[in-house]
Design an enzyme around this catalytic site. Structure first.
Site, PDB file in Angstrom:
ATOM      1  NE  ARG A  12      -1.044   3.204   1.986  1.00 51.81           N
ATOM      2  CZ  ARG A  12      -1.125   4.337   2.635  1.00 51.81           C
ATOM      3  NH1 ARG A  12      -0.955   4.945   1.784  1.00 51.81           N
ATOM      4  NH2 ARG A  12      -0.148   4.719   3.849  1.00 51.81           N
ATOM      5  CG  ASP A  13       3.294   4.236   2.748  1.00 51.01           C
ATOM      6  OD1 ASP A  13       2.744   4.911   1.267  1.00 51.01           O
ATOM      7  OD2 ASP A  13       3.562   4.350   3.862  1.00 51.01           O
ATOM      8  CG  HIS A 204       4.207   4.924   8.617  1.00 47.92           C
ATOM      9  ND1 HIS A 204       4.179   3.893   8.029  1.00 47.92           N
ATOM     10  CD2 HIS A 204       5.700   5.232   7.188  1.00 47.92           C
ATOM     11  CE1 HIS A 204       4.207   4.315   6.706  1.00 47.92           C
ATOM     12  NE2 HIS A 204       4.876   5.476   6.544  1.00 47.92           N
ATOM     13  CB  CYS A 237       3.473  10.644   1.258  1.00 50.84           C
ATOM     14  SG  CYS A 237       1.640  11.235   0.851  1.00 50.84           S
TER      15      CYS A 237
HETATM   16 ZN    ZN Z   1       4.889   6.549   4.823  1.00 49.52          ZN
END
Ligand code: ZN
Length: 300
Positions: A12-13, A204, A237
């Site tokens: 995902r990330d 994170h 991101c």
């Molecule tokens: Zn992240």
């Protein structure tokens, strides 16, 4: 032997910021390879607006294709009630909710104030619990905001406390834009651990400024027991200017293995999976350990 749990976030990330669309089949293969290497908790997709995050448009298909494994927890990121309901209707074990410590980033990323994002995150935990599923809350921009700069630690501790009141599986502190340094991380994690015990603290980190691996060590020393990492150091991101990859899983495994901290995630298997992933993505990835000779060298 002390232990730390790794949450594998490459599917995902890690993938979210990749311009080239990765097929559902390849995502499922990535998930399978991570599980084969020992990952037991994985962030597999996000139920968000596909126009904003095209790479996650196949969230339902990924969820449908997940292996039937009682020993693996599959997490999906959700940012609102609609996302939470979609994820709960799919085969997702745990919802990942996000609240944002800085108002400007919250507005730009989620169209909410910081306080509103916290309310949505708490509501997400309640929805998950009502459905018999798990949920985690992550405090984003916990170590700095790309627009506001420094984020006061008192504010982060307060948000973590309010997040913990909703009784999530854990509260995460995210360095969304990769600005954290180890001294800051050690202090922040220690304060939050104290504030929300017995709820665990997850961390994170992004490696934008070459501090992610040092930050992992500082966090673990300060009492964090869960660490997000992405195979190969994949990620970024799309809404955080300049944010580069996540800390690489295999680098974290090297750090922890050789420091006598167990993870259950096999380093050689992670390196093989990261090498496969670099091939799929079609570019080199930032993880270091994968490119170095094995140490200790294999016995001959
Ligand atoms: Zn992240």
């Amino acid at each position: 032997m002390p232990s730390v749990e790794i949450v594998e976030v490459a599917p995902r990330d890690g993938l979210q910021n990749e311009a080239r669309l990765v097929s559902t089949a390849q995502k499922l293969e990535l998930i399978g390879r991570a599980i084969a290497a020992g990952a037991r908790r994985l962030e597999v997709t996000s139920f968000v607006n596909p126009r904003r995050v095209p790479q996650m448009a196949d969230a339902d298909e990924v969820a449908k294709g997940l292996p039937e494994r009682g020993d693996v927890t599959f997490i999906a990121l959700v940012l609102n009630r609609r996302g939470a309901e979609r994820a709960l209707a799919a085969r997702i074990d745990e919802l990942g909710a996000v609240c944002v410590a800085s108002d400007t980033f919250a507005m730009r990323n989620q169209g909410q104030t910081s306080a509103e994002s916290l309310e949505v995150a708490r509501e997400t935990v309640a929805l998950a619990k009502a459905a018999g599923r798990g949920a985690q809350i992550t405090v984003a921009t916990a170590f700095g905001c790309p627009f506001e700069g420094e984020v006061p630690l008192a504010r982060v501790v307060e948000m973590a406390k309010r997040a913990a009141d909703a009784a999530p599986r854990e509260v995460g502190l995210a360095d969304t834009i990769g600005v954290a340094v180890p001294g800051q991380v050690g202090e922040a994690v220690a304060r939050v651990v104290e504030a929300i015990a017995p709820i665990p603290v997850r961390v994170h980190f992004h490696d934008t400024r070459n501090t992610a691996i040092a930050n992992v060590w500082a966090a673990v020393q300060a009492g964090a027991t869960v660490v997000d990492a992405a195979l190969g150091g994949l990620g970024g991101c799309p809404f955080a200017p300049g944010a580069s990859g996540n800390v690489a899983t295999e680098d974290v495994l090297y750090l922890l293995d050789r420091s006598g901290i167990a993870t259950g995630y096999d380093r050689a298997g992670a390196i093989a999976a990261a090498t496969w992933l670099a091939d799929v993505i079609g570019r080199d990835l930032s993880g270091k350990v994968r490119c170095a000779p094995a140490f200790p060298p294999a016995a001959t």
